[in-house]
Scaffold this motif. Structure first.
Motif, PDB file in Angstrom:
ATOM      1  N   THR A   1       8.282   5.233  -0.958  1.00 43.70           N
ATOM      2  CA  THR A   1       7.323   5.320   0.155  1.00 43.70           C
ATOM      3  C   THR A   1       8.023   5.653   1.480  1.00 43.70           C
ATOM      4  O   THR A   1       7.385   5.630   2.534  1.00 43.70           O
TER       5      THR A   1
ATOM      6  N   GLN B   1       7.591   3.155   4.307  1.00 44.72           N
ATOM      7  CA  GLN B   1       6.275   2.935   4.915  1.00 44.72           C
ATOM      8  C   GLN B   1       5.540   1.721   4.339  1.00 44.72           C
ATOM      9  O   GLN B   1       4.661   1.163   4.987  1.00 44.72           O
TER      10      GLN B   1
ATOM     11  N   GLY C   1       0.855   5.779  -0.374  1.00 45.41           N
ATOM     12  CA  GLY C   1       0.026   6.961  -0.202  1.00 45.41           C
ATOM     13  C   GLY C   1      -0.462   7.497  -1.539  1.00 45.41           C
ATOM     14  O   GLY C   1       0.124   7.226  -2.584  1.00 45.41           O
TER      15      GLY C   1
ATOM     16  N   GLY D   1      -8.371   3.061  -1.286  1.00 43.96           N
ATOM     17  CA  GLY D   1      -9.099   3.053  -0.024  1.00 43.96           C
ATOM     18  C   GLY D   1      -8.757   4.265   0.816  1.00 43.96           C
ATOM     19  O   GLY D   1      -7.981   5.140   0.404  1.00 43.96           O
ATOM     20  N   ALA D   2      -9.314   4.302   2.004  1.00 44.52           N
ATOM     21  CA  ALA D   2      -9.105   5.453   2.882  1.00 44.52           C
ATOM     22  C   ALA D   2      -7.651   5.603   3.297  1.00 44.52           C
ATOM     23  O   ALA D   2      -7.156   6.716   3.500  1.00 44.52           O
ATOM     24  N   ALA D   3      -6.933   4.473   3.408  1.00 40.81           N
ATOM     25  CA  ALA D   3      -5.547   4.520   3.887  1.00 40.81           C
ATOM     26  C   ALA D   3      -4.530   4.711   2.769  1.00 40.81           C
ATOM     27  O   ALA D   3      -3.336   4.853   3.031  1.00 40.81           O
ATOM     28  N   GLY D   4      -4.987   4.712   1.524  1.00 37.55           N
ATOM     29  CA  GLY D   4      -4.058   4.846   0.407  1.00 37.55           C
ATOM     30  C   GLY D   4      -4.448   3.923  -0.728  1.00 37.55           C
ATOM     31  O   GLY D   4      -5.609   3.518  -0.839  1.00 37.55           O
TER      32      GLY D   4
ATOM     33  N   THR E   1       0.852  -1.190   0.000  1.00 34.01           N
ATOM     34  CA  THR E   1       0.000   0.000   0.000  1.00 34.01           C
ATOM     35  C   THR E   1       0.885   1.235   0.000  1.00 34.01           C
ATOM     36  O   THR E   1       1.881   1.303   0.735  1.00 34.01           O
TER      37      THR E   1
END
Length: 201
Positions: A182, A185, A132, A156-159, A130
């Motif tokens: 990333t 991350q 950002g 999605g909401a998190a990326g 995942t």
């Protein structure tokens, strides 16, 4: 592996031997090909396939070890993988004997594959991670430039969850690039493929 299906016909002591070969990825594909090219009116439809560590062969009524196994040995001996070969025989009235059958089936398969066009097999690995939203466009562009195929994306909401397929030999390089972009991350996971393997003769 074979680039495309091929065939070759030989006349051996009045019997017709027709070899038909094709690239396949799974045993199911191999069996479907065998069913599609086998002639129910022929005397025998003998075959073999090799897919990685999975192999199978069938003498289809010929004496044991005289047809399917020689075909399989040809596939292995010529360095093919993910390949199925069917050799169909129409009996012409002259018996060939055990040695003659081995030479006829193996030789027909060998001649069929010898000049067949090949393509190299590239081992692939699937990764998921995942990233950002702000990193997504850059990461996608970099991955595509590194021979990665974007299999799927999930916003999605998190990326953005990404699923990519790439040549195994580039995995370390791709992991480093993902980590760099990333800033460490992304948690990168290998997608495990559950493939059942059966061995037969």
């Amino acid at each position: 592996m074979l680039r495309e299906p091929v065939m070759l016909e030989r006349d051996i002591k009045k019997s017709i031997f027709l070899a038909q070969a094709a690239p396949v990825s799974t045993p199911t594909e191999a069996m479907e090909f065998i069913a599609s090219v086998s002639d129910p009116d022929a005397t025998h439809n003998c075959w073999a396939y090799l897919i990685g560590q999975t192999y199978r062969s069938d003498d289809a009524g010929e004496p044991g070890g005289t047809a399917g196994r020689p075909i399989l040995q040809v596939i292995e001996g010529q360095g093919f993988d993910r390949t199925v070969v069917v050799v169909t025989r129409w009996f012409g009235g002259t018996k060939l004997g055990v040695g003659g059958l081995v030479r006829a089936y193996g030789g027909t398969a060998a001649e069929c594959l010898r000049t067949a066009p090949r393509v190299p097999i590239v081992d692939m690995v699937d990764l998921t991670f995942t990233c950002g939203f702000s990193e997504h466009a850059l990461l996608r562009a970099r991955l595509e430039s590194m021979d990665c195929q974007i299999v799927g994306e999930d916003f999605g909401a998190a990326g953005v969850g990404m699923h990519v397929a790439l040549p195994t030999i580039r995995e370390a390089e791709v992991r480093t690039r993902i980590t760099d972009i990333t800033r460490g991350q992304a948690v990168i996971r290998v997608v495990e493929e559950d493939v059942g393997q059966g061995v037969g003769d």
